[in-house]
Write an enzyme that holds these catalytic residues in place. Structure first.
Site, PDB file in Angstrom:
ATOM      1  N   SER A  13       0.760  -1.174  -0.019  1.00  0.00           N
ATOM      2  CA  SER A  13       0.066  -0.082   0.089  1.00  0.00           C
ATOM      3  C   SER A  13       0.954   1.334   0.079  1.00  0.00           C
ATOM      4  O   SER A  13       0.453   2.230  -0.381  1.00  0.00           O
ATOM      5  CB  SER A  13      -1.100   0.091   1.294  1.00  0.00           C
ATOM      6  OG  SER A  13      -0.338   0.239   2.470  1.00  0.00           O
ATOM      7  N   MET A  90      10.614  -6.601   3.830  1.00  0.00           N
ATOM      8  CA  MET A  90      10.730  -7.111   5.098  1.00  0.00           C
ATOM      9  C   MET A  90      11.795  -8.208   5.155  1.00  0.00           C
ATOM     10  O   MET A  90      11.858  -9.385   5.300  1.00  0.00           O
ATOM     11  CB  MET A  90       9.355  -8.181   5.563  1.00  0.00           C
ATOM     12  CG  MET A  90       8.060  -7.347   5.384  1.00  0.00           C
ATOM     13  SD  MET A  90       8.099  -5.972   6.446  1.00  0.00           S
ATOM     14  CE  MET A  90       7.822  -6.666   8.268  1.00  0.00           C
ATOM     15  N   ARG A  91      12.971  -7.803   4.913  1.00  0.00           N
ATOM     16  CA  ARG A  91      14.456  -8.351   4.945  1.00  0.00           C
ATOM     17  C   ARG A  91      15.318  -7.363   5.643  1.00  0.00           C
ATOM     18  O   ARG A  91      15.313  -6.162   5.421  1.00  0.00           O
ATOM     19  CB  ARG A  91      14.889  -8.649   3.497  1.00  0.00           C
ATOM     20  CG  ARG A  91      14.314  -9.850   2.938  1.00  0.00           C
ATOM     21  CD  ARG A  91      14.977 -10.405   1.749  1.00  0.00           C
ATOM     22  NE  ARG A  91      16.398 -10.625   2.071  1.00  0.00           N
ATOM     23  CZ  ARG A  91      16.695 -11.666   2.548  1.00  0.00           C
ATOM     24  NH1 ARG A  91      15.870 -13.004   2.898  1.00  0.00           N
ATOM     25  NH2 ARG A  91      17.979 -12.104   2.582  1.00  0.00           N
ATOM     26  N   ILE A  92      16.176  -8.094   6.275  1.00  0.00           N
ATOM     27  CA  ILE A  92      17.216  -7.292   6.849  1.00  0.00           C
ATOM     28  C   ILE A  92      18.415  -7.145   5.984  1.00  0.00           C
ATOM     29  O   ILE A  92      18.807  -8.276   5.242  1.00  0.00           O
ATOM     30  CB  ILE A  92      17.806  -7.973   8.196  1.00  0.00           C
ATOM     31  CG1 ILE A  92      16.814  -7.977   9.326  1.00  0.00           C
ATOM     32  CG2 ILE A  92      19.200  -7.429   8.688  1.00  0.00           C
ATOM     33  CD1 ILE A  92      17.063  -8.518  10.537  1.00  0.00           C
ATOM     34  N   HIS A 109       9.339   3.378   8.639  1.00  0.00           N
ATOM     35  CA  HIS A 109       9.042   2.358   9.852  1.00  0.00           C
ATOM     36  C   HIS A 109       7.718   2.775  10.710  1.00  0.00           C
ATOM     37  O   HIS A 109       7.792   3.959  10.925  1.00  0.00           O
ATOM     38  CB  HIS A 109      10.398   2.316  10.658  1.00  0.00           C
ATOM     39  CG  HIS A 109      10.448   1.397  11.662  1.00  0.00           C
ATOM     40  ND1 HIS A 109      10.511   0.087  11.506  1.00  0.00           N
ATOM     41  CD2 HIS A 109      10.078   1.793  13.049  1.00  0.00           C
ATOM     42  CE1 HIS A 109      10.493  -0.377  12.644  1.00  0.00           C
ATOM     43  NE2 HIS A 109      10.112   0.445  13.627  1.00  0.00           N
ATOM     44  N   THR A 141      20.703   3.095   7.054  1.00  0.00           N
ATOM     45  CA  THR A 141      22.069   2.920   7.372  1.00  0.00           C
ATOM     46  C   THR A 141      22.080   1.344   7.828  1.00  0.00           C
ATOM     47  O   THR A 141      21.132   0.608   8.251  1.00  0.00           O
ATOM     48  CB  THR A 141      22.612   3.638   8.641  1.00  0.00           C
ATOM     49  OG1 THR A 141      21.818   3.579   9.658  1.00  0.00           O
ATOM     50  CG2 THR A 141      22.600   5.305   8.126  1.00  0.00           C
ATOM     51  N   LEU A 144      19.858  -1.516  12.039  1.00  0.00           N
ATOM     52  CA  LEU A 144      18.570  -1.689  11.783  1.00  0.00           C
ATOM     53  C   LEU A 144      17.454  -0.693  12.292  1.00  0.00           C
ATOM     54  O   LEU A 144      17.485  -0.436  13.550  1.00  0.00           O
ATOM     55  CB  LEU A 144      18.116  -3.208  12.370  1.00  0.00           C
ATOM     56  CG  LEU A 144      16.584  -3.576  12.058  1.00  0.00           C
ATOM     57  CD1 LEU A 144      16.349  -3.692  10.729  1.00  0.00           C
ATOM     58  CD2 LEU A 144      16.279  -4.678  12.886  1.00  0.00           C
ATOM     59  N   ASP A 145      16.809  -0.003  11.490  1.00  0.00           N
ATOM     60  CA  ASP A 145      15.877   1.096  11.957  1.00  0.00           C
ATOM     61  C   ASP A 145      16.641   2.075  12.436  1.00  0.00           C
ATOM     62  O   ASP A 145      15.986   2.953  13.507  1.00  0.00           O
ATOM     63  CB  ASP A 145      14.542   0.415  12.586  1.00  0.00           C
ATOM     64  CG  ASP A 145      13.900  -0.691  11.925  1.00  0.00           C
ATOM     65  OD1 ASP A 145      13.740  -0.380  10.886  1.00  0.00           O
ATOM     66  OD2 ASP A 145      13.466  -1.636  12.513  1.00  0.00           O
ATOM     67  N   GLU A 174       1.387   7.166   7.120  1.00  0.00           N
ATOM     68  CA  GLU A 174       2.485   6.525   6.054  1.00  0.00           C
ATOM     69  C   GLU A 174       2.284   7.027   4.724  1.00  0.00           C
ATOM     70  O   GLU A 174       3.085   7.332   4.167  1.00  0.00           O
ATOM     71  CB  GLU A 174       2.603   5.122   6.524  1.00  0.00           C
ATOM     72  CG  GLU A 174       2.970   4.358   7.610  1.00  0.00           C
ATOM     73  CD  GLU A 174       3.170   3.062   7.503  1.00  0.00           C
ATOM     74  OE1 GLU A 174       3.799   2.551   6.677  1.00  0.00           O
ATOM     75  OE2 GLU A 174       2.999   2.493   8.576  1.00  0.00           O
TER      76      GLU A 174
HETATM   77  C1  GRF Z   1       3.838  -0.699   6.554  1.00  0.00           C
HETATM   78  O1  GRF Z   1       3.388  -0.484   7.733  1.00  0.00           O
HETATM   79  C2  GRF Z   1       5.611  -0.199   6.570  1.00  0.00           C
HETATM   80  O2  GRF Z   1       5.727   0.783   7.546  1.00  0.00           O
HETATM   81  C3  GRF Z   1       5.912  -1.406   7.216  1.00  0.00           C
HETATM   82  O3  GRF Z   1       5.271  -2.519   6.461  1.00  0.00           O
HETATM   83  C4  GRF Z   1       4.056  -2.286   6.306  1.00  0.00           C
HETATM   84  C5  GRF Z   1       3.966  -2.339   4.826  1.00  0.00           C
HETATM   85  O4  GRF Z   1       2.758  -2.169   4.394  1.00  0.00           O
HETATM   86  N1  GRF Z   1       7.498  -1.518   7.138  1.00  0.00           N
HETATM   87  P1  GRF Z   1       2.489  -2.095   2.839  1.00  0.00           P
HETATM   88  O5  GRF Z   1       2.958  -3.316   2.286  1.00  0.00           O
HETATM   89  O6  GRF Z   1       3.011  -0.773   2.170  1.00  0.00           O
HETATM   90  O7  GRF Z   1       1.032  -2.054   2.623  1.00  0.00           O
END
Ligand code: GRF
Length: 217
Positions: A13, A90-92, A109, A141, A144-145, A174
């Site tokens: 999204s 969703m990867r480090i 984040h 950087t 992480l976060d 966001e």
């Molecule tokens: C969001 O809340 C973002 O901040 C986090 O993972 C979520 C991803 O949502 N890192 P989307 O895939 O952008 O809908």
């Protein structure tokens, strides 16, 4: 015209909000590709329907993080990106990857960093009993976060919130804050200096903190 590559892992999204803003506001930029580490990422279909190139690279079969990241970077770099946007990727990331894209790698984040790094940020906020929560857009950087913060959006935490209601309230913000910051980057209004500090042009300074009140607060 700047090239932007967006990395996703799921629903996408945030990616969609950036694609829409880029088109509706006629940015001097092109979303050149949307790349996922998962072939079931729902956001891929949106990107395809929008006529954007897509690619999937699964981490399976790579012996370590860096070798995956180097393969991923070779796909990304084929699009000559001026900016790489992590939108729910969703990867480090390995230090190599982060350094390869220093100053042109943005992440969102879902917390007010430096609070609540990592996963389950909304539950972390509820458990901590904070009254405000939010989202942060930052340069990436190796920590992480932990990268330099560009902008944040603040929302109230309501007494009857659960992690889902709080996540929804944050996500709405966001979708405001992330396209805004990406546009600043496109317009050369924000950059990372050689000391790792965020440099903002005066016209964006007013907008770096979005405070959203609601529910009687
Ligand atoms: C969001 O809340 C973002 O901040 C986090 O993972 C979520 C991803 O949502 N890192 P989307 O895939 O952008 O809908």
């Amino acid at each position: 015209m700047k090239n932007i590559v967006i990395l996703i892992s799921g629903r996408g999204s945030n990616m969609q909000s950036i694609v829409r803003a880029c088109r509706e506001e006629n940015w001097g930029a092109k979303i050149s590709a949307v790349i996922s580490n998962r072939n079931d990422a729902a956001g891929l279909q949106f990107a395809k329907d929008a006529g954007i190139s897509t690619a999937v690279l699964s981490h399976k079969g790579y012996p370590d993080r860096e070798s995956y990241d180097r393969a991923l970077a070779s796909i990304i770099d084929a699009f000559n990106p001026d900016l790489v946007v992590l939108a729910g990727f969703m990867r480090i990331l390995s230090e190599w990857f982060v350094e390869h894209y220093t100053g042109r790698l943005l992440n969102i984040h879902p917390s007010l960093l430096p609070n609540f790094r990592g996963l389950h940020t909304h539950q972390q906020a509820l458990d901590a009993g904070v009254r405000v929560h939010g989202a942060t857009v930052h340069f990436v950087t190796p920590e992480l976060d932990g990268g330099p913060i560009i902008a944040q959006a603040v929302v109230p935490v309501m007494p009857d919130d659960d992690a889902d209601t709080l996540a929804d309230r944050v996500l709405e913000q966001e979708h405001r804050i992330f396209p805004r910051v990406v546009k600043w980057f496109v317009d050369d209004l924000v950059m990372l200096d050689e000391n790792g500090k965020v440099v903002l042009e005066p016209e964006v300074v007013e907008d770096i903190g979005f405070v959203i009140t609601g529910g009687g607060l």
